[in-house]
Design an enzyme around this catalytic site. Structure first.
Site, mmCIF file in Angstrom:
data_model
loop_
_atom_site.group_PDB
_atom_site.id
_atom_site.type_symbol
_atom_site.label_atom_id
_atom_site.label_comp_id
_atom_site.label_asym_id
_atom_site.label_seq_id
_atom_site.Cartn_x
_atom_site.Cartn_y
_atom_site.Cartn_z
ATOM 1 N N GLY A 145 10.059 15.616 -9.116
ATOM 2 C CA GLY A 145 8.892 15.029 -9.287
ATOM 3 C C GLY A 145 8.358 14.488 -10.680
ATOM 4 N N GLU B 101 15.864 18.470 -8.502
ATOM 5 C CA GLU B 101 15.797 17.425 -7.222
ATOM 6 C C GLU B 101 15.149 16.158 -7.839
ATOM 7 O OE1 GLU B 101 13.707 19.193 -4.165
ATOM 8 O OE2 GLU B 101 15.166 20.493 -3.611
ATOM 9 N N PRO B 102 15.540 15.297 -8.918
ATOM 10 C CA PRO B 102 14.947 14.221 -9.324
ATOM 11 C C PRO B 102 15.259 12.980 -8.248
ATOM 12 C CG PRO B 102 16.760 14.561 -10.537
ATOM 13 C CD PRO B 102 16.709 15.912 -9.584
ATOM 14 N N GLY B 103 14.284 12.467 -8.043
ATOM 15 C CA GLY B 103 14.507 10.990 -7.382
ATOM 16 C C GLY B 103 14.000 9.924 -8.383
ATOM 17 N N ARG C 203 3.949 0.418 -2.287
ATOM 18 C CA ARG C 203 3.152 1.390 -3.067
ATOM 19 C C ARG C 203 1.896 0.993 -3.684
ATOM 20 N NH1 ARG C 203 4.468 2.601 -7.641
ATOM 21 N NH2 ARG C 203 4.085 4.883 -7.448
ATOM 22 N N TYR D 25 -0.747 3.610 -2.502
ATOM 23 C CA TYR D 25 -1.224 4.526 -3.841
ATOM 24 C C TYR D 25 -2.139 4.064 -4.773
ATOM 25 C CZ TYR D 25 3.059 7.196 -1.982
ATOM 26 O OH TYR D 25 3.875 7.932 -1.162
ATOM 27 N N CYS E 166 -1.104 -10.393 6.669
ATOM 28 C CA CYS E 166 -2.643 -10.541 7.120
ATOM 29 C C CYS E 166 -3.229 -9.233 7.063
ATOM 30 C CB CYS E 166 -2.598 -10.955 8.660
ATOM 31 S SG CYS E 166 -3.998 -11.659 9.181
#
Length: 426
Positions: A243, A278-280, A317, A321, A348
């Site tokens: 995260g 767990e980095p992404g 994104r 978001y 559209c």
């Protein structure tokens, strides 16, 4: 290796893209075009690995951030394992050369087929998120004569101080179980003889720009580990999740790898098992951009629009978001007046908007534009909405490049469709 803040050149592009001729690349491979910088990914993963050097720790890259095979292979070469949330991601990771033992399987909805496949290949660990999942893994492992290794994903009820749609560690979120429920599982673990329940896992959210929520969650995790240890439940693995946030706009700074490692070391002092991270996004987001061409300017009564050939199906994104991405005209200002645009795509939907009220050098049809920070949750979230084929992806390393996913053709996009002529009765 000291972690460096992403540096932008005078042309507004990150350092890792300075050696490649992006205009020539776009002319040759077309637009929209995803571009990933291998040196930037290597630098991030090496920096994290060195920061964790004093701990018995392993990196499990979150494949959902960017599952491109070339990206996975690069990370595998750097010693990273994988955090996966589907059978498809499992097979991607294996195909890229990541050892099954270095894969952890997360996610709230694992199917029986996915659980069986994971057991068959011998993944390192399941992160279990519900009693129903625990029962399913026991049933499938017993039927196969296997023994599953598993961690409980606890929900520490910590506000990650991030966007509501990427917050995962509060009590109202769907992820994990309460510490009370996890405590009951360990007390009754004899009910699941084919599940080796010896780990803890958490993940409180994504795009964390402050380590304060991480420290709070780690403190709750550590207290629970010590409680379980005192009760005689040996814990072999603690997965602290991922995260960590990245720089999407001026003023934002990615958390420092050494500070992150120090927070983990302090919270888990005395733990003798394996620590997983767990980095992404933190590893790949700033290593990617989208090249796109201006199609036209449109001047309305109230606003001016810059219409690009990229759209929300290519980069979701901003629509999903309200996310900010820096946008740079390739070629710089070039003596042009500054113009304020709503930067949009041709799909559209009103939501097909990359930026509102963004000031750029005036753009003309055919001008090349780069949307930065597009290495994570970008191509991996793409779709063919409005019957738009998926864009190509390339990886650059210095002045050279390689196509790592060819542009989808219309025939490939339509390949699975057929007329309703072969009628059957269920």
């Amino acid at each position: 290796m000291e972690q460096r803040v992403t540096r932008l050149g005078t042309n507004g592009l990150p350092e890792a893209f300075q050696q490649v001729d992006l205009a020539a690349l776009a002319a040759r491979e077309g637009t929209p075009l995803y571009v990933y910088a291998a040196p930037a990914i290597r630098e991030r993963v090496r920096g994290l690995r060195e920061a964790l050097a004093g701990l018995d720790a392993g990196i499990r890259y979150a494949v959902k951030a960017n599952g491109n095979g070339a990206v996975l292979r690069l990370l595998a070469e750097e010693g990273a394992g994988a955090d996966i949330v589907s059978g498809g991601e499992l097979q991607r990771a294996l195909r890229a050369g990541i050892a099954a033992a270095d894969i952890v399987f997360s996610g709230v909805g694992k199917s029986d087929a996915e659980i069986a496949l994971a057991l068959e290949v011998g993944i390192g660990r399941f992160n279990i998120e519900s009693r129903a999942e625990l029962d399913a893994i026991q049933r499938i492992a017993a039927a196969r004569g296997d023994r599953a290794v598993a961690s409980v994903r606890i929900n520490p009820d910590v506000d990650a101080q991030t966007h509501a749609k990427i917050s995962t560690g509060k009590a109202e979120n769907k992820f994990g179980v309460s510490i009370d429920e996890a405590r009951a599982w360990f007390a009754a673990k004899a009910q699941w003889p084919d599940v080796q329940l010896d780990g803890l896992h958490m993940h409180i959210g994504s795009q964390l720009l402050s380590l304060d929520p991480v420290r709070e969650a780690l403190a709750r995790m550590a207290a629970f580990w010590k409680e379980l240890d005192a009760a005689g439940h040996a814990i072999a693995s603690i997965d602290v999740g991922g995260g960590l946030g990245v720089r999407y706009r001026e003023g934002e700074h990615a958390p420092d790898a050494r500070e992150y490692a120090d927070a983990i070391a302090r919270a888990l002092a005395g733990f003798r098992g394996r620590i997983l991270v767990e980095p992404g996004r933190w590893l790949v987001a700033e290593a990617g951009l989208v090249l796109t061409r201006a199609m036209l300017e449109k001047h309305g009564e109230q606003r001016s629009f810059l219409v690009l050939d990229a759209a929300m199906n290519d980069l979701l994104r901003p629509s999903l978001y309200d996310a900010w991405h820096d946008i740079v005209r390739i070629g710089g200002a070039d003596g042009r007046d500054a113009t304020t645009y709503d930067v949009v795509g041709p799909v559209c939907e009103t939501g097909d908007t990359f930026a509102t009220g963004r000031t750029l050098p005036r753009c003309e049809a055919g001008d090349l534009v780069a949307i930065l920070g597009a290495g994570a949750y970008a191509a991996s979230m793409g779709s063919t909405y409005n019957s738009r084929p998926l864009p190509a992806e390339v990886m650059v390393d210095g002045a050279r490049y390689a196509v790592v996913r060819r542009r989808q053709s219309l025939e490939e996009m339509l390949g699975g469709e057929q007329p309703a002529t072969d009628w059957k009765t269920p």
